[in-house]
Design an enzyme around this catalytic site. Sequence first.
Site, mmCIF file in Angstrom:
data_model
loop_
_atom_site.group_PDB
_atom_site.id
_atom_site.type_symbol
_atom_site.label_atom_id
_atom_site.label_comp_id
_atom_site.label_asym_id
_atom_site.label_seq_id
_atom_site.Cartn_x
_atom_site.Cartn_y
_atom_site.Cartn_z
ATOM 1 N N SER A 214 0.734 -1.166 0.079
ATOM 2 C CA SER A 214 -0.054 0.263 -0.073
ATOM 3 C C SER A 214 0.677 1.257 -0.074
ATOM 4 C CB SER A 214 -1.200 -0.049 1.294
ATOM 5 O OG SER A 214 -2.061 0.905 1.041
ATOM 6 N N GLU A 332 -9.268 -5.881 -3.254
ATOM 7 C CA GLU A 332 -8.637 -4.604 -2.829
ATOM 8 C C GLU A 332 -9.867 -3.586 -2.152
ATOM 9 O OE1 GLU A 332 -5.383 -4.009 -2.358
ATOM 10 O OE2 GLU A 332 -4.533 -4.842 -4.034
ATOM 11 N N HIS A 426 -7.602 -5.615 0.736
ATOM 12 C CA HIS A 426 -6.514 -4.961 0.734
ATOM 13 C C HIS A 426 -5.856 -5.367 1.973
ATOM 14 C CE1 HIS A 426 -4.146 -1.448 -0.245
ATOM 15 N NE2 HIS A 426 -4.052 -1.054 1.126
#
Length: 545
Positions: A214, A332, A426
């Site tokens: 990320s 995600e 995610h």
Amino acid sequence: MTRGWGNWLFAIALLAPTPVVAADDAVVAAPAGSVQGSEERGIRVFKGIPYAAPPVGERRWRPPVSLAAWEGVRDATKFGAACPQPKPRGPSIYAGDLPATSEDCLSLNIWTPKNARGAPVFVWIHGGALTSGASSEAIYDGSALAKRGLVVVSINYRLGALGYLAHPELSAESPDHVSGNYGLLDQIAALEWVKRNIDAFGGDGGNVTIAGESAGGLSVMYLMAAPAARGLFHKAVAQSAYMVSAPGLKAAINGMVPAEEQGRDLAAKLGAADLAALRALPAEEIASKAPTTGYFPFPNVDGKVVPRQLVETFDRGEQAPVPILAGFNSGEIRSLRVLLPKAPADAAAYEAAVRAGYGELAPLFLARYPAKTIDESMLAATRDAMYGWTSERLVSNQSAIGQRSYYYLFDHGYPATQEWNLHAFHAAELPYVFGTATRTPPLWPKIPDTLAERKLSDAMTDYWASFAATGAPRARGYPDWPDYGDKRGFMHFADVPKAGHNLFPGVAALHEAVVCRRRAAGDIPWNWNVGVIAPPLPPKAAGCQ
């Protein structure tokens, strides 16, 4: 890769020269100073080692400063403070217990195999939208990777406005006439510390892999583009990275407010008339209030630390020429619905919005993201425009400059994720890569303790460890990971790892065409404005579809 393969990697590491280690193997005499660590699960661990001076007082919003070597033996058995950050506003699967926060937070942690010599080094950069997180989070425990023969380093770096604020007065006091990007400069300083010191901990400063997820993956890309980071690492891992447009320092580029103007606006909203007043504010106040003003931390294109937009750097082939492993998760956005716009009332409204935004590319968009499944289409479109497009662009760009490139899709679910509609959400891959399924945050969907889950985790840990060691991800008993340059090869991590070719044909090309036209127009950002909120597609430009 079985445990035997991991031992083989470790055996290679043992052939290198002996590091400078004191008689007590939990004490290391490094150039920075001696540190006393501890042993955990058969791995030597050193926590909270400072790599730069505290950025407090007049050092706030300045590049990190190296520390002089300390005398005596420093205790390294406890994690350092986390960098100041806002408290979670509500329940979150990502929220966990953090240590105390302090501006004196520029520290790192090291997990190293006992008796390691010249082992590959894996430097982890945590995620958290450049706003939150810490290297001490249990999900990032480096023990499992260290047992594969790596020396694992996790780092803290300045976050939020304390890490990325640009301001005219800050630029004026800088010898380079730039400001912002302090969190990125912290990461570079940590890599410089690793280069100077890691051999003493059994690592090889000439075989360093940077890795992150990320915002950590975003940071990996900026390190690949930063001239000051060149030569400090030799491989890169970018998990769920996002190559979105960045503001200019002084100029309005790609439709974004200049970073200095954003900083001036934040200072006014915090009630600070000048830089002295800003530096007088408590760090905790800045960290907590900045997000409520609309301020969002991000690197800025200053021509020095960040020479140009990432897409331009990679298109020009000016990024670090290193092997890369990059990919994204199929779900995600399921845990990041804040990134989704409000759904249209019905299929007709959805289709009309897409046609208004995508023009002649709308048929391609609607074929991939049809109106008959609005929610799933919006989830997939935002995922692909941010994380999928970025991941494939990275491996394609590295392949184009002759570097080995490995692409993946994490597509694994288990009962709790299915029940909560969070399949492959995610960051869901993190406990599998680190082997930390029992150390996830309190509200994280609980991973069942089954043989199948452990085998998938072992395989992923081994692939990542092998890539860090040799530049080629391998796992005995599982398929060889094809290079992206071989017919768009990729690895599919579902119930078991499976190799494949040509993931989601045409999808990356569709989003690249949109980004290319927006870049050519020069006044439109990309990636944050996807699907039903896309602005009208600019005319076709030279070099764009």
